[in-house]
Design an enzyme around this catalytic site. Structure first.
Site, PDB file in Angstrom:
ATOM      1  N   PHE A 127       0.876  -1.175   0.000  1.00 42.78           N
ATOM      2  CA  PHE A 127       0.000   0.000   0.000  1.00 42.78           C
ATOM      3  C   PHE A 127       0.910   1.221   0.000  1.00 42.78           C
ATOM      4  CE2 PHE A 127      -2.519   3.166   2.423  1.00 42.78           C
ATOM      5  CZ  PHE A 127      -3.741   3.090   1.778  1.00 42.78           C
ATOM      6  N   GLU A 131       4.817   9.583   1.313  1.00 38.98           N
ATOM      7  CA  GLU A 131       5.979  10.049   0.547  1.00 38.98           C
ATOM      8  C   GLU A 131       6.946  10.728   1.507  1.00 38.98           C
ATOM      9  OE1 GLU A 131       4.587  12.526  -2.681  1.00 38.98           O
ATOM     10  OE2 GLU A 131       3.370  10.898  -3.514  1.00 38.98           O
ATOM     11  N   PRO A 132       8.180  10.972   1.051  1.00 34.81           N
ATOM     12  CA  PRO A 132       9.148  11.613   1.953  1.00 34.81           C
ATOM     13  C   PRO A 132       8.614  12.913   2.563  1.00 34.81           C
ATOM     14  CG  PRO A 132      10.265  10.800  -0.002  1.00 34.81           C
ATOM     15  CD  PRO A 132       8.799  10.556  -0.222  1.00 34.81           C
ATOM     16  N   ALA A 134       5.246  13.703   2.620  1.00 37.06           N
ATOM     17  CA  ALA A 134       3.806  13.565   2.862  1.00 37.06           C
ATOM     18  C   ALA A 134       3.546  12.312   3.696  1.00 37.06           C
ATOM     19  CB  ALA A 134       3.043  13.496   1.535  1.00 37.06           C
ATOM     20  N   TRP A 160       8.451   4.678   3.342  1.00 37.45           N
ATOM     21  CA  TRP A 160       7.999   3.830   4.469  1.00 37.45           C
ATOM     22  C   TRP A 160       7.004   2.769   4.004  1.00 37.45           C
ATOM     23  CZ3 TRP A 160       6.960   9.296   5.671  1.00 37.45           C
ATOM     24  CH2 TRP A 160       8.014   9.923   6.337  1.00 37.45           C
ATOM     25  N   ILE A 161       7.239   2.192   2.849  1.00 42.80           N
ATOM     26  CA  ILE A 161       6.265   1.236   2.315  1.00 42.80           C
ATOM     27  C   ILE A 161       6.635  -0.187   2.735  1.00 42.80           C
ATOM     28  CG2 ILE A 161       5.118   0.383   0.228  1.00 42.80           C
ATOM     29  CD1 ILE A 161       4.641   3.453   1.066  1.00 42.80           C
ATOM     30  N   ARG A 273      11.603 -16.725  38.578  1.00 44.39           N
ATOM     31  CA  ARG A 273      12.747 -15.950  39.043  1.00 44.39           C
ATOM     32  C   ARG A 273      12.688 -15.764  40.565  1.00 44.39           C
ATOM     33  NH1 ARG A 273      17.904 -14.184  38.496  1.00 44.39           N
ATOM     34  NH2 ARG A 273      18.164 -12.005  39.104  1.00 44.39           N
ATOM     35  N   GLU A 369       0.293   3.703   9.939  1.00 38.05           N
ATOM     36  CA  GLU A 369      -1.131   3.793   9.550  1.00 38.05           C
ATOM     37  C   GLU A 369      -1.823   4.965  10.257  1.00 38.05           C
ATOM     38  OE1 GLU A 369      -3.325   0.269   8.641  1.00 38.05           O
ATOM     39  OE2 GLU A 369      -1.480  -0.871   8.382  1.00 38.05           O
TER      40      GLU A 369
HETATM   41  N1  COS Z   1     -13.604   8.055   4.500  1.00 37.89           N
HETATM   42  C1  COS Z   1     -14.009   8.505   3.299  1.00 37.89           C
HETATM   43  N2  COS Z   1     -13.730   9.767   2.858  1.00 37.89           N
HETATM   44  C2  COS Z   1     -13.013  10.569   3.685  1.00 37.89           C
HETATM   45  C3  COS Z   1     -12.566  10.148   4.953  1.00 37.89           C
HETATM   46  C4  COS Z   1     -12.904   8.833   5.359  1.00 37.89           C
HETATM   47  N3  COS Z   1     -12.507   8.353   6.541  1.00 37.89           N
HETATM   48  N4  COS Z   1     -11.878  11.157   5.533  1.00 37.89           N
HETATM   49  C5  COS Z   1     -11.899  12.181   4.664  1.00 37.89           C
HETATM   50  N5  COS Z   1     -12.584  11.824   3.554  1.00 37.89           N
HETATM   51  C6  COS Z   1     -12.879  12.645   2.378  1.00 37.89           C
HETATM   52  C7  COS Z   1     -13.552  13.940   2.800  1.00 37.89           C
HETATM   53  O1  COS Z   1     -14.949  13.782   2.926  1.00 37.89           O
HETATM   54  C8  COS Z   1     -13.188  14.881   1.653  1.00 37.89           C
HETATM   55  O2  COS Z   1     -14.059  14.618   0.578  1.00 37.89           O
HETATM   56  P1  COS Z   1     -14.589  15.776  -0.432  1.00 37.89           P
HETATM   57  O3  COS Z   1     -13.443  16.015  -1.371  1.00 37.89           O
HETATM   58  O4  COS Z   1     -15.760  15.152  -1.117  1.00 37.89           O
HETATM   59  O5  COS Z   1     -14.924  16.976   0.399  1.00 37.89           O
HETATM   60  C9  COS Z   1     -11.782  14.410   1.267  1.00 37.89           C
HETATM   61  O6  COS Z   1     -11.670  13.054   1.738  1.00 37.89           O
HETATM   62  C10 COS Z   1     -10.703  15.231   1.928  1.00 37.89           C
HETATM   63  O7  COS Z   1     -10.921  15.165   3.310  1.00 37.89           O
HETATM   64  P2  COS Z   1     -10.239  16.169   4.354  1.00 37.89           P
HETATM   65  O8  COS Z   1     -10.402  17.582   3.872  1.00 37.89           O
HETATM   66  O9  COS Z   1     -10.744  15.826   5.696  1.00 37.89           O
HETATM   67  O10 COS Z   1      -8.703  15.806   4.191  1.00 37.89           O
HETATM   68  P3  COS Z   1      -7.498  16.138   5.132  1.00 37.89           P
HETATM   69  O11 COS Z   1      -6.295  16.290   4.298  1.00 37.89           O
HETATM   70  O12 COS Z   1      -7.854  17.237   6.077  1.00 37.89           O
HETATM   71  O13 COS Z   1      -7.376  14.738   5.915  1.00 37.89           O
HETATM   72  C11 COS Z   1      -6.611  13.375   7.739  1.00 37.89           C
HETATM   73  C12 COS Z   1      -6.976  14.754   7.190  1.00 37.89           C
HETATM   74  C13 COS Z   1      -5.846  13.624   8.988  1.00 37.89           C
HETATM   75  C14 COS Z   1      -7.885  12.593   8.073  1.00 37.89           C
HETATM   76  C15 COS Z   1      -5.794  12.569   6.736  1.00 37.89           C
HETATM   77  O14 COS Z   1      -4.771  13.379   6.201  1.00 37.89           O
HETATM   78  C16 COS Z   1      -5.153  11.341   7.367  1.00 37.89           C
HETATM   79  O15 COS Z   1      -5.823  10.348   7.609  1.00 37.89           O
HETATM   80  N6  COS Z   1      -3.843  11.406   7.630  1.00 37.89           N
HETATM   81  C17 COS Z   1      -3.084  10.251   8.118  1.00 37.89           C
HETATM   82  C18 COS Z   1      -2.628   9.440   6.985  1.00 37.89           C
HETATM   83  C19 COS Z   1      -2.072   8.118   7.413  1.00 37.89           C
HETATM   84  O16 COS Z   1      -2.706   7.367   8.121  1.00 37.89           O
HETATM   85  N7  COS Z   1      -0.856   7.828   6.960  1.00 37.89           N
HETATM   86  C20 COS Z   1      -0.249   6.562   7.188  1.00 37.89           C
HETATM   87  C21 COS Z   1       0.160   6.038   5.872  1.00 37.89           C
HETATM   88  S1  COS Z   1      -0.401   4.486   5.517  1.00 37.89           S
HETATM   89  S2  COS Z   1       0.851   3.321   6.445  1.00 37.89           S
END
Ligand code: COS
Length: 384
Positions: A127, A131-132, A134, A160-161, A273, A369
């Site tokens: 998955f 990114e570096p 992001a 970090w994949i 122990r 995650e």
């Molecule tokens: N399910 C479905 N859609 C979602 C959602 C969810 N849980 N959360 C947000 N969305 C949708 C929103 O509704 C919005 O849709 P529209 O374009 O129709 O308005 C869109 O996605 C953007 O949402 P939002 O503005 O809330 O985005 P943000 O950038 O503010 O998101 C968080 C913030 C913190 C929730 C997000 O950046 C996040 O989860 N970050 C952590 C990422 C992560 O877990 N990284 C680990 C990598 S994988 S190992």
């Protein structure tokens, strides 16, 4: 919904399967854990074992060769394996994380093409969201996919994949509409590892989960057809978020498994122990530590199982509960493993005993995650 319908139940068959997995973890996985950690080696043998035992089929429905036993059963399995070896548990977790986008948003053709070969264990996915530049903010990614001659051309580097170099395909998120604004205009694609332009970049040296390869996949003008687009174009951010809403339960289960494994080991050690002429579990200082550790694991398990049941019921609170379970279980894992090292004292600090590995493995569960700070943000959003 009535209060009764809110409760979860574990069918007898699932308990029997859990007991089988527990035995496999104790007899076949635990004896390999120290070596996997020491050599930082991906355990191909244990992946084969998980496949043979139908454990890699747990994330999938029967029509795709899966067990069809749901999220709670899957995460009970993750928990049991993580008690013995967190790196090996990650093999099962990624089998879910890397296929959820296809399971939730893929076409029938994509599901038939990818899911059965993952359910059998022949293929492993990855998955590729971060990114570096992001990590917590994947909406700020710079990987691009552009149209050319009826295909998509993907260019960018992910970071970090998990499963880097092991995966047969990568679910890659890329910006397809740069004008759409932050977190929008992103699409999800499947990229098979044998496509020209794909390469395995830097592999990381890590504190924990050392038996699982992590690093940078590089996409240098990789061409994929429309058939590899997952879900609708420009709707990939939602694919990622909906996936993480479910897969975070795997991290919670891994954290709980590490915590319970450390608690069980510390309790057994304290029975044997002896100091000052008696077993150290005769001292209240040790008894209280063990009591707190066991209590925290039990509380974490209840929240996790409740959250899993919500996924299985397709409850609208899935995102909130998976964030709460991930936050709570991973914090418990850190607290409990620190205490386990303390119970073992000097022996806890050396590699002859497993608890220092458990402490190192626990830390990532507060980070990946979605960091626990992001989980609090996700939970807090539901309270506004
Ligand atoms: N399910 C479905 N859609 C979602 C959602 C969810 N849980 N959360 C947000 N969305 C949708 C929103 O509704 C919005 O849709 P529209 O374009 O129709 O308005 C869109 O996605 C953007 O949402 P939002 O503005 O809330 O985005 P943000 O950038 O503010 O998101 C968080 C913030 C913190 C929730 C997000 O950046 C996040 O989860 N970050 C952590 C990422 C992560 O877990 N990284 C680990 C990598 S994988 S190992």
């Amino acid at each position: 919904m009535s209060a009764l319908a809110e409760l979860y139940t574990i069918p007898h068959d699932h308990l029997a399967f859990r007991d089988t997995i527990r035995q496999i973890a104790r007899e076949r996985i635990a004896p390999r854990a120290a070596e996997i950690d020491e050599k930082a080696e991906y355990p191909h043998d244990l992946r084969r074992l998980l496949a043979e035992q139908d454990i890699l089929a747990l994330p999938f429905e029967p029509e795709h060769g899966g067990t069809g036993t749901g999220t709670l059963m899957l995460n009970m399995a993750v928990e049991e394996i993580a008690k013995a070896c967190a790196s090996t548990a990650l093999i099962l977790m990624i089998q879910e994380l890397g296929t959820l986008p296809i399971k939730l948003f893929g076409t029938d053709e994509q599901q038939d093409r990818f899911l059965p070969r993952c359910a059998s264990g022949e293929w492993s996915p990855a998955f590729a969201l971060s990114e570096p530049e992001a990590g917590s903010d994947p909406g700020g990614m710079i990987t691009r996919a552009v149209r050319d001659d009826g295909e998509w051309v993907i260019t960018g580097t992910k970071n970090w994949i998990t499963n880097l170099g092991v995966a047969d395909f990568y679910v890659v998120f890329a910006v397809t509409d740069p004008q759409a604004g932050h977190s929008r205009g992103i699409s999800a694609f499947v990229v098979e590892a044998n496509r020209p332009g794909f390469s395995v970049g830097k592999l990381e040296h890590k504190l924990g989960i050392r038996g699982s390869p992590t690093g940078q996949p590089i996409f240098d003008g990789v061409r994929v057809p429309d058939e590899n687009l997952i879900g609708e174009v420009n709707q990939g951010f939602k694919v990622a978020m909906a996936t993480l809403d479910r897969s975070r339960l795997g991290v919670a289960a891994q954290a709980l498994g590490i915590a319970q494994g450390a608690t069980d080991y510390a309790a057994a050690y304290a029975r044997e122990r002896r100091q000052f002429g008696q077993p150290i579990n005769a001292f209240q200082a040790i008894q209280f530590k063990l009591a707190d550790m066991e209590t925290q694991c039990a509380a974490a398990r209840e929240l996790l199982y409740q959250a899993c049941a919500k996924v299985d019921r397709e409850d609208r609170e899935v995102g909130k509960y998976s964030a709460m379970a991930k936050l709570f279980c991973s914090d418990v894992a850190m607290k409990v493993t620190v205490e386990a090292v303390q119970v073992l004292g000097g022996y806890g600090y050396i590699k002859e005993y497993p608890v220092e590995r458990m402490l190192r493995d626990a830390k990532i569960t507060q980070i990946y995650e979605g960091t626990n700070e992001i989980q609090r943000l996700v939970i807090a959003r539901t309270l506004r």
